[in-house]
Design a protein around this motif. Structure first.
Motif, PDB file in Angstrom:
ATOM      1  N   THR A   1       0.833  -1.204   0.000  1.00 32.54           N
ATOM      2  CA  THR A   1       0.000   0.000   0.000  1.00 32.54           C
ATOM      3  C   THR A   1       0.865   1.251   0.000  1.00 32.54           C
ATOM      4  O   THR A   1       2.041   1.210   0.372  1.00 32.54           O
ATOM      5  N   MET A   2       0.267   2.368  -0.409  1.00 32.72           N
ATOM      6  CA  MET A   2       0.975   3.642  -0.487  1.00 32.72           C
ATOM      7  C   MET A   2       0.664   4.530   0.729  1.00 32.72           C
ATOM      8  O   MET A   2      -0.426   4.453   1.307  1.00 32.72           O
ATOM      9  N   PRO A   3       1.617   5.402   1.114  1.00 31.78           N
ATOM     10  CA  PRO A   3       1.492   6.176   2.354  1.00 31.78           C
ATOM     11  C   PRO A   3       0.212   6.973   2.555  1.00 31.78           C
ATOM     12  O   PRO A   3      -0.331   6.954   3.671  1.00 31.78           O
ATOM     13  N   PRO A   4      -0.313   7.719   1.580  1.00 36.11           N
ATOM     14  CA  PRO A   4      -1.478   8.548   1.902  1.00 36.11           C
ATOM     15  C   PRO A   4      -2.645   7.778   2.498  1.00 36.11           C
ATOM     16  O   PRO A   4      -3.350   8.286   3.373  1.00 36.11           O
ATOM     17  N   ARG A   5      -2.869   6.533   2.064  1.00 38.12           N
ATOM     18  CA  ARG A   5      -3.984   5.750   2.584  1.00 38.12           C
ATOM     19  C   ARG A   5      -3.600   4.935   3.811  1.00 38.12           C
ATOM     20  O   ARG A   5      -4.440   4.252   4.394  1.00 38.12           O
ATOM     21  N   GLN A   6      -2.345   5.008   4.220  1.00 43.32           N
ATOM     22  CA  GLN A   6      -1.925   4.382   5.472  1.00 43.32           C
ATOM     23  C   GLN A   6      -2.178   5.296   6.669  1.00 43.32           C
ATOM     24  O   GLN A   6      -2.029   4.863   7.821  1.00 43.32           O
ATOM     25  N   CYS A   7      -2.575   6.516   6.403  1.00 46.83           N
ATOM     26  CA  CYS A   7      -2.779   7.503   7.470  1.00 46.83           C
ATOM     27  C   CYS A   7      -3.905   7.048   8.398  1.00 46.83           C
ATOM     28  O   CYS A   7      -5.024   6.766   7.947  1.00 46.83           O
ATOM     29  N   THR A   8      -3.636   7.005   9.686  1.00 41.40           N
ATOM     30  CA  THR A   8      -4.621   6.516  10.650  1.00 41.40           C
ATOM     31  C   THR A   8      -5.624   7.584  11.072  1.00 41.40           C
ATOM     32  O   THR A   8      -6.510   7.312  11.882  1.00 41.40           O
ATOM     33  N   LEU A   9      -5.510   8.790  10.504  1.00 44.35           N
ATOM     34  CA  LEU A   9      -6.522   9.821  10.721  1.00 44.35           C
ATOM     35  C   LEU A   9      -7.642   9.710   9.690  1.00 44.35           C
ATOM     36  O   LEU A   9      -8.622  10.454   9.752  1.00 44.35           O
ATOM     37  N   ARG A  10      -7.483   8.805   8.716  1.00 46.23           N
ATOM     38  CA  ARG A  10      -8.422   8.640   7.607  1.00 46.23           C
ATOM     39  C   ARG A  10      -8.810   7.170   7.496  1.00 46.23           C
ATOM     40  O   ARG A  10      -8.138   6.289   8.030  1.00 46.23           O
ATOM     41  N   GLU A  11      -9.875   6.936   6.750  1.00 45.82           N
ATOM     42  CA  GLU A  11     -10.227   5.561   6.411  1.00 45.82           C
ATOM     43  C   GLU A  11      -9.385   5.090   5.222  1.00 45.82           C
ATOM     44  O   GLU A  11      -8.980   5.899   4.408  1.00 45.82           O
ATOM     45  N   PRO A  12      -9.056   3.794   5.152  1.00 44.55           N
ATOM     46  CA  PRO A  12      -9.595   2.737   6.000  1.00 44.55           C
ATOM     47  C   PRO A  12      -8.841   2.506   7.300  1.00 44.55           C
ATOM     48  O   PRO A  12      -9.282   1.751   8.153  1.00 44.55           O
ATOM     49  N   MET A  13      -7.698   3.189   7.473  1.00 45.10           N
ATOM     50  CA  MET A  13      -6.851   2.880   8.610  1.00 45.10           C
ATOM     51  C   MET A  13      -7.461   3.297   9.949  1.00 45.10           C
ATOM     52  O   MET A  13      -7.133   2.731  10.987  1.00 45.10           O
ATOM     53  N   GLN A  14      -8.339   4.279   9.943  1.00 48.28           N
ATOM     54  CA  GLN A  14      -8.930   4.710  11.202  1.00 48.28           C
ATOM     55  C   GLN A  14      -9.701   3.564  11.864  1.00 48.28           C
ATOM     56  O   GLN A  14      -9.523   3.275  13.055  1.00 48.28           O
ATOM     57  N   SER A  15     -10.554   2.898  11.106  1.00 51.70           N
ATOM     58  CA  SER A  15     -11.325   1.798  11.680  1.00 51.70           C
ATOM     59  C   SER A  15     -10.490   0.527  11.818  1.00 51.70           C
ATOM     60  O   SER A  15     -10.724  -0.282  12.724  1.00 51.70           O
ATOM     61  N   ILE A  16      -9.509   0.333  10.951  1.00 51.35           N
ATOM     62  CA  ILE A  16      -8.614  -0.823  11.093  1.00 51.35           C
ATOM     63  C   ILE A  16      -7.823  -0.716  12.386  1.00 51.35           C
ATOM     64  O   ILE A  16      -7.638  -1.707  13.113  1.00 51.35           O
ATOM     65  N   ARG A  17      -7.378   0.485  12.692  1.00 47.86           N
ATOM     66  CA  ARG A  17      -6.647   0.694  13.944  1.00 47.86           C
ATOM     67  C   ARG A  17      -7.542   0.396  15.150  1.00 47.86           C
ATOM     68  O   ARG A  17      -7.101  -0.220  16.134  1.00 47.86           O
ATOM     69  N   ALA A  18      -8.795   0.826  15.091  1.00 55.31           N
ATOM     70  CA  ALA A  18      -9.721   0.538  16.193  1.00 55.31           C
ATOM     71  C   ALA A  18      -9.885  -0.969  16.369  1.00 55.31           C
ATOM     72  O   ALA A  18      -9.932  -1.485  17.493  1.00 55.31           O
ATOM     73  N   ARG A  19      -9.963  -1.690  15.254  1.00 61.03           N
ATOM     74  CA  ARG A  19     -10.074  -3.149  15.304  1.00 61.03           C
ATOM     75  C   ARG A  19      -8.811  -3.776  15.896  1.00 61.03           C
ATOM     76  O   ARG A  19      -8.885  -4.772  16.650  1.00 61.03           O
TER      77      ARG A  19
END
Length: 493
Positions: free
Chosen positions: A202-220
């Protein structure tokens, strides 16, 4: 109880044109070629860093922590083997002389590539294990962008990676590392590690945990860590700008004595993440569209992230594409920073504040990030580049950009510095008299870390469609060593 800590940190972009040398580690680590151990506490105690967390937790638990070695370099090209061998030799030598100890902490990144090692952290972990023996517990802390390989997990008892991007939880992960190490030494827990590597990059912009999908993945992920029998869990998003076999996403689950449980949990979480693979696709905005929005619609500063020239991922930090577009559009109240251009900085310092010079700005490392901009530039401010990080990431750490200058080209201010460094803290502009909240558009040399401090002041944030060695676009890169098949390069699943 006596704990030892060592650190060796680098994120390697194998597509970058300039290799990383020993001098780069010396410069970024404070300028002393001896890497004095005493400086580690001076630099990191009380800060929002991994070692800051180590110090805090050791004091809270009443244990002795002896920091032995720490070296880092700004992300860049492949590390010269001679540099790695020198640093590794010094690290192991200090560790050998300090033994015996009850436990060891490794402050690493997880994406270092040298001329001889695709997995430098695995090589280092194996060397440390041989040195300390099979019974001394070793805990490794890694960046969220670690390209974790099986060799890393094989030779340490616990792997703990950052949970956030921007990396605002470094101190917390350092605290967690010491606490788990202490509980392990006391026999209160028995860590067993399970490692799952996904066929996903994956590429960095979508790895950001302030955004989806990483926000909910982090919660999980945090839900997983609260389950019985789980001591800690890590989702490493990987660093995609490394053409190595093990680049990409992986999961580590550390169980308490139950290896089967840890494997089951790691496999299930890996399947969950892979099931969301389509959500990691990046969207880039043309520079002129961001300029139009800043002029016509914005009610506050617009932040334009030049992630393709992000020095935090190995780019040269002297790209000129956005600057040229701003000048051609006649944009006013804009700032671009921080460009690494020691030649222009020296020219500005020779000229002095209030003078105008014929400048050749940026584009000096390669032609992948734009041609140099030739223009008459007014020298508005000169500075020494000394500041303190006050934002959520690395709070309290002293920053050193080398000499700096603020140049005015029409309605655009260009902040240049002698050293490469990702613009991730508002203080990096304020230290030279640039107030970000007064600007219509701020072009930052960063992919995601800037969001930690800039989001609160931004009307809107755009990921810029610009060229470079950190461009979040798999179509621009040719992978020869990466394991295949892997999504999205190949149809998988």
């Amino acid at each position: 109880m006596r704990l030892l800590s060592v650190g060796l940190v680098h994120e390697t972009n194998t597509f970058a044109t300039r290799p990383t040398r020993l001098a780069d580690f010396i410069e970024a680590s404070g300028g002393d070629p001896d890497f004095p151990a005493a400086r580690i506490a001076e630099r990191f105690a009380g800060t929002g860093t991994i070692h800051g967390g180590y110090f805090e937790a050791a004091a809270a638990h009443g244990v002795t922590l002896e920091p032995l070695f720490h070296a880092e370099a700004v992300p860049g090209g492949v590390v010269e083997q001679s540099a790695y061998e020198a640093l590794k030799g010094e690290l192991l030598g200090r560790l050998r002389r300090a033994l015996p100890a009850d436990g060891v902490l490794l402050d690493l990144h997880g994406a270092m590539v040298t001329e001889a090692h695709e997995d430098a952290e695995g090589d280092l972990a194996e060397a440390v294990r041989r040195l300390v023996g099979p019974t001394v517990p070793v805990v490794m802390t890694l960046d969220l962008h670690a390209n974790i390989a099986a060799r890393m997990a094989e030779h340490v008892n616990v792997i703990i990676g950052f949970d956030t991007y921007p990396h605002c939880d470094m101190r917390e992960r350092g605290v967690e590392a010491v606490e788990l190490l202490v509980h392990t030494i006391r026999g209160e827990v028995r860590p067993v590690t399970a490692f799952e590597q996904l066929p996903l990059i994956t590429m960095p912009p979508r790895q950001c945990t302030l955004r989806e999908p990483m926000q909910s993945i982090r919660a999980r992920l945090h839900e997983l860590e609260r389950q019985p029998g789980v001591l800690t869990a890590t989702l490493a998003c990987g660093f995609p700008f490394a053409d190595i076999r093990d680049a990409g996403v992986s999961v580590v689950v550390v169980g308490d004595g139950d290896a089967a449980l840890a494997r089951s949990k790691a496999r299930a979480f890996a399947q969950y993440v892979f099931g969301r693979r389509d959500e990691f696709a990046c969207e880039l905005t043309p520079v002129r569209e961001a300029i139009r929005y800043a002029r016509e619609e914005a009610r506050g500063p617009v932040v334009l992230a030049d992630g393709s020239d992000n020095p935090g991922g190995g780019a040269p930090c002297d790209g000129t594409v956005i600057l040229r577009e701003l000048l051609e559009c006649g944009m006013a109240d804009a700032v671009v920073g921080v460009l690494a251009d020691p030649e222009t900085v020296a020219q500005a310092h020779r000229a002095g504040v209030g003078q105008t010079l014929d400048a050749v700005i940026g584009g000096k490392t390669d032609r992948l990030h734009g041609e140099p901009v030739r223009a008459r530039a007014y020298v508005r401010v000169l500075g020494d580049g000394e500041f303190t990080f006050r934002g959520p990431m690395g709070t309290g750490v002293k920053g050193h950009l080398g000499r700096m200058a603020v140049l005015v080209l029409g309605g655009v201010e260009v902040v240049v510095a002698e050293r490469r460094s990702q613009l991730r803290d508002l203080e990096m502009l304020r230290c030279v008299g640039v107030e970000p909240t007064h600007k219509k558009l701020i072009a930052v040399k960063s992919a995601v870390h800037f969001r930690a401090d800039f989001t609160a002041i931004a009307d809107r944030i755009f990921d810029a469609d610009t060229p470079g060695v950190h461009r979040p676009d798999f179509a621009r890169f040719t992978y020869r060593k990466l394991r295949r098949p892997i999504y999205p390069l190949d149809p998988v699943g």
